[in-house]
Write a protein that holds these residues in place. Structure first.
Motif, mmCIF file in Angstrom:
data_model
loop_
_atom_site.group_PDB
_atom_site.id
_atom_site.type_symbol
_atom_site.label_atom_id
_atom_site.label_comp_id
_atom_site.label_asym_id
_atom_site.label_seq_id
_atom_site.Cartn_x
_atom_site.Cartn_y
_atom_site.Cartn_z
ATOM 1 N N PRO A 1 5.151 10.499 0.037
ATOM 2 C CA PRO A 1 4.243 10.106 -1.048
ATOM 3 C C PRO A 1 2.799 9.996 -0.571
ATOM 4 O O PRO A 1 2.083 9.060 -0.921
ATOM 5 N N VAL A 2 2.390 10.955 0.225
ATOM 6 C CA VAL A 2 1.106 10.889 0.922
ATOM 7 C C VAL A 2 0.249 12.090 0.568
ATOM 8 O O VAL A 2 0.763 13.199 0.381
ATOM 9 N N PHE A 3 -1.047 11.851 0.458
ATOM 10 C CA PHE A 3 -2.003 12.951 0.350
ATOM 11 C C PHE A 3 -3.007 12.811 1.480
ATOM 12 O O PHE A 3 -3.557 11.731 1.709
ATOM 13 N N VAL A 4 -3.240 13.910 2.183
ATOM 14 C CA VAL A 4 -4.196 13.924 3.289
ATOM 15 C C VAL A 4 -5.234 15.003 3.032
ATOM 16 O O VAL A 4 -4.891 16.148 2.726
ATOM 17 N N LEU A 5 -6.492 14.628 3.142
ATOM 18 C CA LEU A 5 -7.587 15.600 3.170
ATOM 19 C C LEU A 5 -8.282 15.413 4.505
ATOM 20 O O LEU A 5 -8.748 14.317 4.822
ATOM 21 N N GLY A 6 -8.319 16.460 5.283
ATOM 22 C CA GLY A 6 -8.924 16.307 6.605
ATOM 23 C C GLY A 6 -9.044 17.635 7.308
ATOM 24 O O GLY A 6 -8.691 18.688 6.773
ATOM 25 N N GLY A 7 -9.540 17.560 8.511
ATOM 26 C CA GLY A 7 -9.703 18.786 9.267
ATOM 27 C C GLY A 7 -10.420 18.562 10.573
ATOM 28 O O GLY A 7 -10.406 17.458 11.140
ATOM 29 N N ASP B 1 -1.766 6.730 0.824
ATOM 30 C CA ASP B 1 -0.413 6.441 0.377
ATOM 31 C C ASP B 1 -0.477 6.272 -1.134
ATOM 32 O O ASP B 1 -0.963 5.258 -1.645
ATOM 33 N N LYS B 2 -0.013 7.266 -1.875
ATOM 34 C CA LYS B 2 -0.168 7.262 -3.328
ATOM 35 C C LYS B 2 0.597 6.108 -3.980
ATOM 36 O O LYS B 2 0.150 5.557 -4.984
ATOM 37 N N THR B 3 1.720 5.750 -3.402
ATOM 38 C CA THR B 3 2.501 4.642 -3.964
ATOM 39 C C THR B 3 1.698 3.349 -3.946
ATOM 40 O O THR B 3 1.608 2.624 -4.944
ATOM 41 N N ARG B 4 1.084 3.058 -2.816
ATOM 42 C CA ARG B 4 0.287 1.839 -2.682
ATOM 43 C C ARG B 4 -0.969 1.903 -3.542
ATOM 44 O O ARG B 4 -1.412 0.887 -4.085
ATOM 45 N N LEU B 5 -1.543 3.087 -3.671
ATOM 46 C CA LEU B 5 -2.740 3.253 -4.499
ATOM 47 C C LEU B 5 -2.435 2.899 -5.956
ATOM 48 O O LEU B 5 -3.195 2.156 -6.599
ATOM 49 N N ALA C 1 -3.528 2.284 -13.707
ATOM 50 C CA ALA C 1 -4.173 3.364 -14.451
ATOM 51 C C ALA C 1 -5.616 3.589 -14.002
ATOM 52 O O ALA C 1 -6.210 4.624 -14.335
ATOM 53 N N LEU C 2 -6.192 2.643 -13.267
ATOM 54 C CA LEU C 2 -7.572 2.773 -12.791
ATOM 55 C C LEU C 2 -7.657 3.509 -11.452
ATOM 56 O O LEU C 2 -8.759 3.703 -10.933
ATOM 57 N N ALA C 3 -6.528 3.902 -10.900
ATOM 58 C CA ALA C 3 -6.519 4.589 -9.601
ATOM 59 C C ALA C 3 -7.300 5.894 -9.672
ATOM 60 O O ALA C 3 -7.138 6.691 -10.592
ATOM 61 N N VAL C 4 -8.154 6.108 -8.694
ATOM 62 C CA VAL C 4 -8.971 7.322 -8.617
ATOM 63 C C VAL C 4 -8.110 8.478 -8.109
ATOM 64 O O VAL C 4 -7.212 8.283 -7.278
ATOM 65 N N ASP C 5 -8.369 9.677 -8.610
ATOM 66 C CA ASP C 5 -7.682 10.865 -8.124
ATOM 67 C C ASP C 5 -7.778 10.930 -6.604
ATOM 68 O O ASP C 5 -8.873 10.831 -6.038
ATOM 69 N N PRO C 6 -6.647 11.063 -5.892
ATOM 70 C CA PRO C 6 -6.668 11.053 -4.430
ATOM 71 C C PRO C 6 -7.595 12.091 -3.799
ATOM 72 O O PRO C 6 -8.199 11.835 -2.753
ATOM 73 N N VAL D 1 1.597 8.850 8.665
ATOM 74 C CA VAL D 1 1.337 7.833 7.646
ATOM 75 C C VAL D 1 2.598 7.571 6.822
ATOM 76 O O VAL D 1 2.888 6.419 6.451
ATOM 77 N N ALA D 2 3.360 8.616 6.542
ATOM 78 C CA ALA D 2 4.584 8.485 5.740
ATOM 79 C C ALA D 2 5.721 7.835 6.529
ATOM 80 O O ALA D 2 6.744 7.469 5.947
ATOM 81 N N GLY D 3 5.529 7.707 7.836
ATOM 82 C CA GLY D 3 6.558 7.096 8.655
ATOM 83 C C GLY D 3 7.694 8.013 9.016
ATOM 84 O O GLY D 3 8.810 7.538 9.287
#
Length: 210
Positions: A22-28, A103-107, A113-118, A208-210
């Protein structure tokens, strides 16, 4: 001058969750222009040694599935040699990692409903870290892996808003002074920096997802 090559791992949608990831990563990877030629040369030599062709693109999904040039890795010995060689390659190259993992679940649990797009949230954080890394005496650019026309437009809009509004910690004028541009390239173009970015983001997400 430095270039930040960006890739992503995971689905940035808050409506779609993979229980195991349930994770999104933006990086490089952040690479100085003065180091780029050496990075490209080392990657080319690695491909020739382990894959027999410099034309194969370093792509995690293809490596895992033994496809598109990685068919020989179905052999455990070949996969072990490839893995060890890839680890040695990454250790030898001159680059820094800039990434944001969400971690989208925690977000969603925290903001509902106020959560910002990851993707939008992580892009702002990555741009902040890039500005901090560049400091006041250096400039940079961002190269992003192109996805679909719609998603690329959304990212371009998010980038334009960052340049207009800044972030919580970085003013718009600072972003404009330190980051020249954001450009798109396809993964299959075999851009060395994007290949490295692809190799970096998935392990971050798995950690991060463990």
């Amino acid at each position: 001058m430095h270039t930040l090559y960006l890739d992503e791992s995971g689905n940035h949608s808050l409506r779609s969750f993979e229980p195991a990831y349930p994770v999104f990563v933006l990086g490089g990877v952040l690479i100085a222009d003065s180091s780029l030629e050496a990075v490209e040369r080392a990657i080319r030599a690695f491909k020739l040694e382990h894959l027999g062709s410099a034309g194969v693109v370093l792509h995690t999904a293809d490596i895992v599935r033994n496809r598109r040039g990685y068919e020989a890795l179905v052999d455990p010995g070949a996969r072990c040699r490839f893995r060890d060689g890839l680890t040695a390659l990454l250790r030898s190259l001159d680059f820094s990692v800039v990434a944001c993992a969400i971690d989208k679940t925690r977000l969603v649990e925290r903001y509902g409903a106020l959560a910002v797009d990851p993707y939008t949230l992580s892009l702002g954080i990555v741009v902040e870290r890039l500005c901090f890394a560049l400091g006041s005496r250096d400039r940079g650019r961002i190269v992003v892996e192109s996805r679909s026309a719609r998603l690329d437009r959304e990212l371009r809009t998010a980038w334009d808003l960052l340049r207009i509004n800044g972030t919580r910690y970085v003013r718009p004028s600072t972003i404009s002074r330190r980051v020249d541009s954001l450009v798109f390239n396809a993964k299959m173009d075999a851009i060395a920096g994007l290949e490295l970015a692809d190799l970096v983001v998935s392990p971050i997400g798995r950690m991060v997802a463990g």
